[in-house]
Enzyme design. Structure first.
Site, short mmCIF file in Angstrom:
data_model
loop_
_atom_site.label_atom_id
_atom_site.label_comp_id
_atom_site.label_asym_id
_atom_site.label_seq_id
_atom_site.Cartn_x
_atom_site.Cartn_y
_atom_site.Cartn_z
N SER A 155 9.82 12.09 -1.55
CA SER A 155 10.29 11.40 -2.90
C SER A 155 9.54 11.69 -3.93
CB SER A 155 10.62 10.05 -2.48
OG SER A 155 9.43 9.26 -2.23
N HIS A 161 13.48 9.52 3.52
CA HIS A 161 12.47 9.61 4.65
C HIS A 161 13.56 9.42 6.12
CE1 HIS A 161 8.65 8.43 2.32
NE2 HIS A 161 9.04 9.70 2.09
N GLN A 184 13.53 2.66 0.71
CA GLN A 184 12.59 3.61 1.55
C GLN A 184 11.80 3.14 2.55
OE1 GLN A 184 10.97 7.37 -0.32
NE2 GLN A 184 9.20 6.36 0.02
N GLU A 185 10.82 2.03 2.31
CA GLU A 185 9.98 1.54 3.17
C GLU A 185 9.64 0.12 3.43
OE1 GLU A 185 6.24 3.37 2.20
OE2 GLU A 185 7.32 5.52 1.58
N GLU A 238 7.93 9.05 8.46
CA GLU A 238 6.60 8.30 8.73
C GLU A 238 6.46 7.65 9.94
OE1 GLU A 238 5.84 6.43 4.97
OE2 GLU A 238 5.62 8.64 3.92
N ASP A 244 8.47 -0.53 -0.41
CA ASP A 244 7.96 0.68 -1.20
C ASP A 244 9.60 0.84 -1.55
OD1 ASP A 244 8.04 2.77 -2.76
OD2 ASP A 244 6.98 4.07 -1.35
N GLU A 260 6.21 -1.67 -3.86
CA GLU A 260 5.88 -0.51 -4.89
C GLU A 260 6.97 0.35 -5.31
OE1 GLU A 260 4.09 2.42 -1.99
OE2 GLU A 260 4.66 3.92 -3.15
N ASP A 313 4.01 3.90 -8.15
CA ASP A 313 3.62 5.13 -7.30
C ASP A 313 4.17 6.31 -8.31
OD1 ASP A 313 3.61 7.68 -5.96
OD2 ASP A 313 5.02 6.61 -4.43
N LYS A 338 -2.55 8.95 -4.78
CA LYS A 338 -2.25 10.20 -3.90
C LYS A 338 -3.05 11.43 -4.48
CE LYS A 338 2.31 8.66 -2.56
NZ LYS A 338 3.77 8.83 -2.75
N HIS A 372 -1.11 7.97 2.05
CA HIS A 372 -0.63 9.45 2.46
C HIS A 372 0.57 9.83 1.90
CE1 HIS A 372 2.63 7.20 5.34
NE2 HIS A 372 2.62 6.73 4.26
N ARG A 373 1.11 11.02 2.37
CA ARG A 373 2.59 11.49 2.04
C ARG A 373 3.45 11.43 3.27
NH1 ARG A 373 2.52 13.07 -3.46
NH2 ARG A 373 4.56 12.68 -3.18
N SER A 374 4.51 11.63 2.94
CA SER A 374 5.46 11.66 4.21
C SER A 374 5.17 12.85 4.83
CB SER A 374 6.83 11.56 3.61
OG SER A 374 7.37 12.53 2.75
N LYS A 392 -2.32 2.89 2.46
CA LYS A 392 -0.78 2.96 3.14
C LYS A 392 -0.80 4.31 3.94
CE LYS A 392 2.99 4.11 0.82
NZ LYS A 392 4.29 4.27 0.13
P1 PGA Z 1 6.40 10.85 -0.31
O1 PGA Z 1 6.86 9.36 -0.36
O2 PGA Z 1 5.01 11.11 0.19
O3 PGA Z 1 7.77 11.54 0.52
O4 PGA Z 1 6.62 11.27 -1.97
C1 PGA Z 1 5.77 8.10 -0.12
C2 PGA Z 1 6.03 7.34 -1.27
O5 PGA Z 1 6.85 7.36 -2.06
O6 PGA Z 1 5.16 6.62 -1.32
ZN ZN Z 2 6.23 5.46 -2.90
#
Ligand code: PGA
Ligand code: ZN
Length: 401
Positions: free
Chosen positions: A41, A146, A154-155, A197, A233, A274, A301, A326, A354-356, A377
């Site tokens: 994402s 994800h 998403q999270e 993740e 998130d 987030e 983000d 990131k 991190h990233r996914s 994270k």
């Molecule tokens: P991504 O997602 O690593 O797939 O971009 C992580 C996030 O949105 O924080």
């Molecule tokens: Zn994010």
């Protein structure tokens, strides 16, 4: 000083089974190796991870253009190395060489320099007094990009507030386990999987997932003797369509979405949220920060993409009170550092992330300590996630020795 003698780039696997890049740098007396992660994402303002022709094109550019120039440079001249990467690329967003090649090169130079000095990366970058370890923030339920068939959000994250980092790591993992048990009870016979993740994926509404998450946090808090707090998130850019936030069962105008998120913060006692608004909605972020920013950490983000200029706009407008960091969103350690400095000078918390799509690389654990980030994270369970969490445990031990 330790001059670079050799440098190698190679194509390796990430946790999603996709290709990514790893760079090794060898100096007279030091060595560094870093692999770059990839997002799913991704924010539209991020640098481009790879050139159009993919990872192979990055490897070729590394061999033909970067190696001849980087050999002989001092690995601790971080700014000079990062400037060289920008010069060789020659575009505003690393689209020619790939941001992932840039970040792996930049960070492996830093690791090589730290190793030449004989100190861990967090100390090389953060100095002798760097001692604050960021709080691990890990997702327990996942959806969005994800996980197929999960929640729109998403999270669903948890953050343990124990004094010791190792207690926080185990606290988050324990809460993840509790959520799994509760899901099995709530949805008997249903297939329950895990997303990119390592978070649980189940056919739940956002509100049901939130209730279950909060119940697990309360149970874990009372059993463990320290607070485990809920966070989200929302990755809201992913479902912002034609001016509206579109969920499976409802949709909101931007103004109404601010109210919706504010009500979630209050009802579920969210410690951090987030990406609650679209990546270009600075105004919505500002309204939400005004409404709940005193009691909730509002993290940008996709809004900021670790970019100094976008953060400057956010600061001017009062959008968010924290920034996700990131390194591969921006491409070099120097750029990442400058954004972190700007955030700190303006009272914005930083959350290293991190990233996914990840590898077992643990560099972000060191960066989080060096930057004095509030949180890190990096998931709660799973091989490429525990690589970072276990490194935090080692850093804590090193700091206590
Ligand atoms: P991504 O997602 O690593 O797939 O971009 C992580 C996030 O949105 O924080
Ligand atoms: Zn994010």
């Amino acid at each position: 000083m330790s001059f670079i003698e050799n440098a190698v780039a190679r194509k390796v696997l990430d946790s999603r089974g996709n290709q990514t890049i790893e760079v090794e740098i060898l100096t007279e007396s030091g060595y560094g190796m870093v692999a770059a992660p990839s997002g799913a994402s991704t924010g539209e303002h991020e640098v481009q991870s790879f050139p159009k022709m993919g990872v192979d094109a990055s490897v070729k550019i590394f061999e033909d253009e970067i190696v001849p120039q980087i050999i002989g440079m001092d690995s601790s001249e971080q700014r000079a190395i990062d400037t060289l990467l920008h010069q060789i690329d020659g575009t505003p967003n690393f689209s020619r060489i790939g941001g992932n090649l840039a970040v792996a090169t930049s960070l492996s130079a830093a690791r090589a320099a730290a190793s030449a000095y004989g100190v861990p990366l967090y100390k090389y970058m953060g100095g002798a007094l760097a001692s604050d370890i960021p709080k691990p923030l890990g997702n327990v339920i996942g959806g969005g990009r994800h996980a197929i068939g999960g929640t729109d959000i998403q999270e669903f994250l948890v953050i343990s507030m124990a004094k010791k980092t190792s207690d926080c790591v185990f606290g988050n993992a324990y809460t993840h386990k509790l959520v799994g048990q509760m899901l099995k009870k709530k949805l008997p016979g249903a297939a329950i999987g895990k997303g990119d993740e390592g978070a649980w994926v189940a056919a739940l509404s956002n509100e049901d997932a939130l209730s279950l998450q909060v119940e697990a946090c309360d149970k874990a808090s009372s059993e463990l003797g320290f607070k485990v707090l809920p966070a989200l998130d929302m990755a809201a850019s992913e479902y912002f369509k034609k001016g509206k936030y579109v969920y499976k069962d409802k949709s909101f105008t931007p103004e109404k979405h601010v109210d919706f998120v504010a009500s979630l913060v209050k009802e579920y006692g969210l410690h951090l949220v987030e990406d609650p608004m679209d990546q270009n909605d600075f105004k919505g972020y500002a309204s939400l920060t005004e409404a709940v920013g005193k009691k909730c950490i509002i993290v940008g983000d996709d809004l900021f993409v670790t970019n100094k200029e976008r953060l400057t706009t956010g600061i001017k407008k009062g959008a968010a009170n924290a920034i996700l960091i990131k390194p591969n969103q921006i491409g070099t350690l120097t750029d990442t550092y400058e954004t972190v400095q700007l955030a700190k000078q303006n009272g914005y918390k930083t959350v290293i992330s991190h990233r996914s799509g990840e590898t077992t690389d643990d560099t972000i654990a060191h960066l989080g300590v060096a930057f004095g980030s509030y949180a890190i994270k990096c998931g709660a369970v799973g091989g490429e996630r525990i690589a970072k969490l276990n490194e935090l445990i080692r850093i804590e031990e090193d700091l206590e020795a």
